[in-house]
Write a protein that holds these residues in place. Structure first.
Motif, short mmCIF file in Angstrom:
data_model
loop_
_atom_site.label_atom_id
_atom_site.label_comp_id
_atom_site.label_asym_id
_atom_site.label_seq_id
_atom_site.Cartn_x
_atom_site.Cartn_y
_atom_site.Cartn_z
N ARG A 177 6.11 -6.28 -4.51
CA ARG A 177 7.19 -6.91 -5.30
C ARG A 177 7.48 -8.33 -4.83
O ARG A 177 8.13 -9.10 -5.52
N THR A 178 7.04 -8.69 -3.63
CA THR A 178 7.27 -10.05 -3.15
C THR A 178 6.04 -10.94 -3.34
O THR A 178 6.04 -12.10 -2.97
N SER A 179 5.00 -10.39 -3.96
CA SER A 179 3.75 -11.14 -4.15
C SER A 179 3.87 -12.08 -5.34
O SER A 179 4.64 -11.85 -6.27
N THR A 180 3.09 -13.17 -5.32
CA THR A 180 3.05 -14.06 -6.48
C THR A 180 1.81 -13.81 -7.33
O THR A 180 1.57 -14.52 -8.31
N GLN B 148 2.81 -8.56 -9.66
CA GLN B 148 4.09 -8.75 -10.35
C GLN B 148 4.23 -7.78 -11.52
O GLN B 148 5.34 -7.51 -11.97
#
Lengths: 473, 473
Positions: free
Chosen positions: B75-78, B83
């Motif tokens: 959830r913190t990935s770009t 996402q």
């Protein structure tokens, strides 16, 4: 966060006022100017940046690294206020006495789409679209409404109201319902996208159609809030802009804190351009980004007061009688034009206007990448083509289109376009030969056929060139 | 993830087949049954659970704690694939040879809203709504389409097609456009929500209206895919269900891995109930949740084949001629009825039917909480009221309504309701006195007034009981 350390400052005369003392129509009593929200760190930041000190070195300021980490951590939280892509950044808009009073529908967290085919059409290498139409009510208005409605709820108002061409009313009604407040929507009679009106009814608002235009609705609402305890939620409300600045934060966060060269924004009431400009400027002042992007505003030819101001050597703002099918930006007398004009000048952007057929073409081109938007959003791509032609955006520069509303906001526009019933003959005739070819390739009117496989197959073969030799890998 | 370790198993006769060998209409050649996707760990899990071993103790199985941590970290990935609220859970549906082939519009990550006032109306303490209408094209179909369209793209198909009453076509067209594939939508002529048809056109699909009903469209499409290399994307495609099971993962993750007692799902083609059931079952088998929720299916009275099957002592499925304004569930011969029936039986749910006026009332009640949904979604609240009255859901139990589509999917329904032009006199007469009172309080037809502050104020005072004594805190 148990304090609400902010003031309101008039953007015209600079007078500051405590939030509790502001009058009901959010206009400066001295000069009739609009307010903006300022925080204790605003002036500190400005002086430290001016003096050449790296922003963030003063202990009173939010620390950039700590903020980045905090905002990322909140993405893994199960708290509603952290799941909101607006309130996740609440450290940069402490407008509530208690953050738990935030009224949220989990707005924000909108996708940043690559548009490789639109980039090629526009003549640049890399194009992104920040799709604010993916917000809960289908438009960017949610990001501002969650902020301002929360202030209304915290201050104990029972009634809220706005004058709106559509998207604002939908957002206000939804957040008011969420908070248990009652809402009134004023809209000009006729020329309404019914999909937008349907939403405010669905969320329980009372809808009043006034026999006047948008500006007339605003005037009457201004009178009402002086005489009744109704909280005004139009974009003159400065708290709206505090929420609307957060997409700027999301964009750079989604790009790993790199800053794109250009942000292209549809220009209607112009609060959105102003808010995004405020957002990027504050990020820069706080040391979270190394520089600001240029912000360019695109208007429809039929609702182009800022464009006229921009090309006027005397820089005089003259309201126009607005007329465009892009209903979300059909505004002839934009309330926030001074704020937006400042942003264009300060950040070095440009202003352009685009025609009805250019808007329709751009919308279909964005749609053909699998990204649906309302007509007003499509002015961004139409305008980008002109900015590239003018040399204002070069091939290597990275541009981000702000798509402001979902395609479902105005289904009839799409239907009319594909049935070739949208544009007048005169409008269609404005298209260049290339544009005419592009229109023809994109239009997909529904075909009616008998329920017979052979009939369907013949039609596919004839009309769509489906070859039996095409085999999957 | 460079392998695609899965097979397809017929849900009727149990025959297994390699993905590459499946026929073009996804029907078992032996018995005409539907397939489901099975993984190497499926049978291992089942035998270990059956044998009383804790699932997850076998090294071949995904480890529950590691999965939870991995899904949270993403959830913190770009990265786009992280996402996505669907592909974030890709470990539990490894259907692609290479996960980078995933075609995503950042679907999923939909909000789980509390509905305190609807809970009170229904007579329970705690009610949640999982709003799948917040997906990119405005319906839950996106979660399945991202999965199946990615398989089509990876396998090299150039054309995709579906027969659809609306939401499926919108989703397919968007994902096809995203991937650069061409799409064909077959719809029954007439009785279409134009908002949904507009989307498939916007995303560049060719729309073919056939002079038949939904089932007739399906039959013709079944013929076409045998004769042309067109990839079939209706819900008989088992990969759709693999994506559609991920909202089950999101629900329990959003509840900190607690399991609600009841999931209430609208019943149309019934693939959604089946997919959610598969999702919860697999979570349980893998040891990620301690038990499964009950899944109850609600149908409109005019399209109620599963309900008829459910109350039939002989348990015979008889297709019906479907007729309801809830267009998304207007299906008389649901393809996935056996899968859904199994889920109801296995997980211990119920089946109910609700009337047109009950649907309209429930939709307005959900809207009044600031949550807009399409009519088909509202059958869940209407059905919940009946389940509570029947004692199938008790006051203390936690229920989650699956809202399948956005309110903008069918604006005309909302407009007609608030103008009191939706229901026939006979339908309206079915309302109980309480329901009639509720309808009257919720209906908000737009008022047209002269643009005069005094006129507006008089109207507010007369009609809305706005008292000057109401003062904000």
């Amino acid at each position: 966060m148990n304090a609400s350390p902010h003031n309101l400052r008039c953007t015209e005369c600079g007078a500051c006022i405590a939030p509790e003392a502001v009058n009901s129509n959010f206009r400066c009593p001295a000069c009739n100017g609009l307010y903006e929200v300022v925080y204790p760190w605003s002036s500190v930041v400005r002086s430290s940046v001016t003096a050449g000190h790296p922003a963030g070195s003063d202990s009173n300021l939010p620390n950039p690294s700590a903020l980045r980490w905090l905002w990322q951590e909140r993405r893994t939280s199960t708290l509603a206020i952290d799941q909101s892509g607006v309130w996740r950044f609440r450290d940069l808009f402490p407008i509530l006495k208690n953050a738990e009073n935030a009224v949220t529908l989990r707005e924000g967290n909108t996708p940043l789409y690559e548009l490789p085919r639109c980039a090629e059409i526009a003549g640049i290498d890399w194009l992104l679209a920040k799709h604010q139409g993916m917000n809960p009510t289908g438009s960017f208005k949610d990001t501002g409404m969650t902020a301002a409605l929360s202030v209304a709820a915290e201050r104990g108002f029972q009634w809220v109201a706005c004058a709106s061409t559509g998207n604002t009313s939908a957002a206000m009604a939804a957040y008011a319902a969420r908070a248990g407040l009652r809402s009134i929507v004023f809209i000009p009679e006729g020329k309404i996208a019914w999909g937008k009106l349907s939403q405010s009814m669905d969320y329980g608002a009372l809808t009043i159609q006034l026999k006047t235009d948008f500006d007339g609705c605003m005037n009457i609402l201004g009178e009402l809030v002086k005489r009744f305890p109704i909280y005004l939620l139009n974009s003159v409300n400065p708290y709206r802009l505090e929420g609307q600045k957060t997409p700027a934060f999301e964009i750079v966060e989604q790009l790993d804190w790199q800053v794109p060269e250009h942000i292209i924004v549809p220009g209607g009431n112009l609060a959105n351009s102003a808010a995004l400009g405020k957002g990027f400027t504050e990020l820069h002042q706080l040391g979270l980004i190394s520089h600001t992007p240029k912000i360019s505003v695109i208007q429809a030819e039929g609702a182009n007061p800022l464009y006229r101001w921009f090309i006027d050597s005397n820089r005089v703002m003259r309201p126009v009688t607005a007329d465009t099918r892009a209903t979300a930006i059909r505004i002839g007398n934009p309330a926030s034009w001074r704020k937006a004009a400042s942003i264009i000048d300060e950040l070095g952007g440009w202003c352009e206007q685009v025609s009805e057929q250019e808007i329709a073409l751009a919308k279909a081109q964005i749609g053909a990448e699998g990204v649906g938007c309302e007509p007003a959003s499509a002015v961004t791509l139409a305008g980008l083509k002109k900015l590239v032609a003018l040399g204002k955006v070069t091939r290597e520069e990275r541009a981000v289109l702000i798509l402001t509303g979902h395609t479902l906001k105005d289904s009839q526009y799409t239907i009319d376009y594909h049935r070739n019933e949208l544009l007048t003959a005169a409008e269609a005739a404005q298209a260049t030969p290339l544009q005419q070819t592009q229109h023809a390739a994109l239009r997909k009117p529904p075909v009616v056929l008998d329920a017979d496989p052979d009939v369907v197959l013949r039609t596919l073969e004839e009309h769509m060139n489906v070859s039996k030799s095409v085999q999957p890998a």
